[in-house]
Scaffold this motif. Sequence first.
Motif, PDB file in Angstrom:
ATOM      1  N   ASN A 148      48.484  50.086  58.015  1.00  0.00           N
ATOM      2  CA  ASN A 148      48.541  49.526  56.665  1.00  0.00           C
ATOM      3  C   ASN A 148      47.520  48.405  56.460  1.00  0.00           C
ATOM      4  O   ASN A 148      47.372  47.900  55.349  1.00  0.00           O
ATOM      5  CB  ASN A 148      49.945  48.989  56.377  1.00  0.00           C
ATOM      6  N   ARG A 149      46.861  47.985  57.520  1.00  0.00           N
ATOM      7  CA  ARG A 149      45.876  46.907  57.383  1.00  0.00           C
ATOM      8  C   ARG A 149      44.556  47.411  56.812  1.00  0.00           C
ATOM      9  O   ARG A 149      43.676  46.635  56.513  1.00  0.00           O
ATOM     10  CB  ARG A 149      45.624  46.251  58.746  1.00  0.00           C
ATOM     11  N   ARG A 150      44.387  48.724  56.723  1.00  0.00           N
ATOM     12  CA  ARG A 150      43.137  49.279  56.214  1.00  0.00           C
ATOM     13  C   ARG A 150      43.173  49.384  54.696  1.00  0.00           C
ATOM     14  O   ARG A 150      44.201  49.201  54.062  1.00  0.00           O
ATOM     15  CB  ARG A 150      42.867  50.644  56.847  1.00  0.00           C
ATOM     16  N   GLY A 151      42.037  49.725  54.119  1.00  0.00           N
ATOM     17  CA  GLY A 151      41.952  49.821  52.667  1.00  0.00           C
ATOM     18  C   GLY A 151      41.612  48.487  52.041  1.00  0.00           C
ATOM     19  O   GLY A 151      41.479  47.454  52.704  1.00  0.00           O
ATOM     20  N   LEU A 152      41.457  48.503  50.735  1.00  0.00           N
ATOM     21  CA  LEU A 152      41.102  47.292  49.990  1.00  0.00           C
ATOM     22  C   LEU A 152      41.815  47.319  48.656  1.00  0.00           C
ATOM     23  O   LEU A 152      41.705  48.285  47.903  1.00  0.00           O
ATOM     24  CB  LEU A 152      39.581  47.234  49.782  1.00  0.00           C
ATOM     25  N   ARG A 153      42.576  46.263  48.375  1.00  0.00           N
ATOM     26  CA  ARG A 153      43.347  46.164  47.141  1.00  0.00           C
ATOM     27  C   ARG A 153      42.966  44.868  46.423  1.00  0.00           C
ATOM     28  O   ARG A 153      43.015  43.792  47.026  1.00  0.00           O
ATOM     29  CB  ARG A 153      44.848  46.185  47.459  1.00  0.00           C
ATOM     30  N   LEU A 154      42.575  44.988  45.137  1.00  0.00           N
ATOM     31  CA  LEU A 154      42.140  43.827  44.359  1.00  0.00           C
ATOM     32  C   LEU A 154      42.930  43.751  43.064  1.00  0.00           C
ATOM     33  O   LEU A 154      43.233  44.792  42.450  1.00  0.00           O
ATOM     34  CB  LEU A 154      40.648  43.916  44.029  1.00  0.00           C
ATOM     35  N   LEU A 155      43.239  42.531  42.641  1.00  0.00           N
ATOM     36  CA  LEU A 155      43.884  42.288  41.352  1.00  0.00           C
ATOM     37  C   LEU A 155      42.950  41.440  40.503  1.00  0.00           C
ATOM     38  O   LEU A 155      42.553  40.338  40.902  1.00  0.00           O
ATOM     39  CB  LEU A 155      45.222  41.568  41.547  1.00  0.00           C
ATOM     40  N   PHE A 156      42.566  41.982  39.342  1.00  0.00           N
ATOM     41  CA  PHE A 156      41.730  41.260  38.390  1.00  0.00           C
ATOM     42  C   PHE A 156      42.622  40.736  37.272  1.00  0.00           C
ATOM     43  O   PHE A 156      43.327  41.519  36.619  1.00  0.00           O
ATOM     44  CB  PHE A 156      40.658  42.170  37.796  1.00  0.00           C
ATOM     45  N   CYS A 157      42.583  39.441  37.045  1.00  0.00           N
ATOM     46  CA  CYS A 157      43.410  38.815  36.016  1.00  0.00           C
ATOM     47  C   CYS A 157      42.503  38.118  35.004  1.00  0.00           C
ATOM     48  O   CYS A 157      41.551  37.419  35.376  1.00  0.00           O
ATOM     49  CB  CYS A 157      44.363  37.789  36.628  1.00  0.00           C
ATOM     50  N   GLY A 158      42.814  38.274  33.728  1.00  0.00           N
ATOM     51  CA  GLY A 158      42.024  37.600  32.710  1.00  0.00           C
ATOM     52  C   GLY A 158      42.273  38.177  31.336  1.00  0.00           C
ATOM     53  O   GLY A 158      42.857  39.253  31.186  1.00  0.00           O
ATOM     54  N   LEU A 159      41.826  37.440  30.331  1.00  0.00           N
ATOM     55  CA  LEU A 159      41.998  37.876  28.948  1.00  0.00           C
ATOM     56  C   LEU A 159      41.147  39.113  28.675  1.00  0.00           C
ATOM     57  O   LEU A 159      40.203  39.412  29.413  1.00  0.00           O
ATOM     58  CB  LEU A 159      41.608  36.740  28.007  1.00  0.00           C
TER      59      LEU A 159
END
Length: 644
Positions: A433-444
């Motif tokens: 589960n340490r592999r991969g890449l997850r990103l959260l973009f927050c903004g108007l």
Amino acid sequence: MHDGLASWSVNTIKPTVLGPVSPPIWYEAAQLAGRLAEVLQQGPLQDEQSQQAIAFLTAHWQRAKASQPTPARQPLDTLCHRLKLGTQERMLLVLAGMADEHEGFVATFAGLHPRNEPFPTVGLLARLAFDSVDRSECWRLLTQSPLIKLGLVRLSGDGAWPEHSLHLAERVWPVLYGLDCWPQDMAPQVAATRVADSWLQHPDVRYALSRLGSQQALAVSLQGEPQAMRVRLAQLLGELGQRAACFDISSMSESLLETLLLHCLLRDRIPVLIGTPTGNSPLARFPAPLLLAETEPVLLASLPLPVLPLPAPRPSRQLLAALWQEAMPELGEQAIALAARFPLEPRRLFRVQDDARAIAGLTPLRDTTAYQALKTRLARGSDTQVRRLVPHADWPDLVLPPAAMNALHDAVARLALQAQVMDDWGFERGDANRRGLRLLFCGLPGTGKTLAAEVIAHALHAELMVIDLSRIVSKWIGETEKNLAAVFEEAETTRGVLFFDEADALFAKRTDVHDANDRFANIETAYLLTRLERFDGIAILATNLRQHIDKAFLRRFEFVIDFPEPGAEERAAIWQRHVPAQAPIAAEVDFEVLALRYPMSGAMIRNALLSAAYYAAARQDDITCDALERAIALEFEKTGRLCP
């Protein structure tokens, strides 16, 4: 008749120091034709058709005898040795295949057959091979011989058994000639590699290879992750060489699988079978070793053969890079980056190599050519649940504060260095589960979240897979999870960048359960939590409402990046980025002044500039300050804000 059979067997097979040798199969067929002519001459009645058959059979044998071919080790000798076939069984095999040898044999058998079929009958076999009124030995042969049990020789027809026809399985006769003639759509796959690592020297692997070289009926079962199994299977095929033949048998019918195994047996090749067929009875009857991969556990559990499990560990970064370098040595060090992003097994790599060389033509092969070939060869499913975008935006198109920009660059670098950190430095520690890449973009809205996702996809030479929520979410219980599972699997296979816009609609906070709707909504969220964590790919979530995202998701993101509204300096740069070089901008326009005066997001700036261009085009004029200010006022009106 007994003397004739003895003469046939003695003249056919001659033992030597190297083992039995015999003349070619066509000579054995001609010799048996001569024996058949003798039997027909002993018949009580001979009509004109019988006399013509006898004349042909006798002449055919005389011509063959005059040629005097040199005995040698024949495929039929190997088969008889492997199956321990006796003289009568050898005669049965030759007789059943004679219709494939010569049209004269076809006419002879049709004239002797009670239904005029172009095949020899069981009764004819009994007359040729057994000199007795008691035919129990003939019946024993036709019920217990490996030729019958394995399907090499097949019986067909209705009525009395002596009238049943004898014939060979598909394309067996050319193989007995020594030709590499596989049935239609059954050619072996090219999937071997000579790239080795320490795994091939492991005692379990050496033992499995030795058992595959034995004569015992058993199954060696590769076990592990699919991608790891395919790489390790290619290494085993490289070790086995010409002794093995590899096939994908997923959903193959029993009859086709039986024919395939027969052809492996005829060639003395080890069947290497990928996938699970619809039935396992041909596997259960196979009298030699098998190598299985990606086989369903239920088939292995029911297989009445000794099963030797062989673990297939995940290949290292160095091994994957070596596979790329083996396929396309011109890429040099670029193969390392390609292997990190696209850890392909050799079978698919060979196809990518062929495509890349065809695309490159006479020009040098480059990594950009390989990326282009990969887009074709990476499996793609249905486009009904995602919208695929070919990214064109690059880093210069993105205007963000330094903190957000640095975070995006770090994210791309992290993916490129993941194999080194996880594999070489050992940070994975058995946790996939340490592999991969997850990103959260927050903004108007309009602050560049979608553009940033496109830039990342472009930097990774990947498609941007935008999730269509209208096709993902279903009112039926369990359908939403099923749709999401298909999307995640597709992204992992194609190595695309998965983009969830307005992610708060799917990744919302769990609530207290007051009714069934709340319970099933929480189930969906729980599924997303676990699936996102084990996702071995790139997933980007964009939201305008960070506070609505379930807090359990935040721990699973490697990067949470805020996209603030641009300041005056960023707005001026955005204005400049959106102006095409050929656009007729009036000399009076000063984008720095517009940036200072109007606090707008990047999307508002883009829309305003486009509207101003249409105003100017309608007047056949340059894009002036008046046109821009009119368009800017419209954008503020749309957002419900006062225009400064």
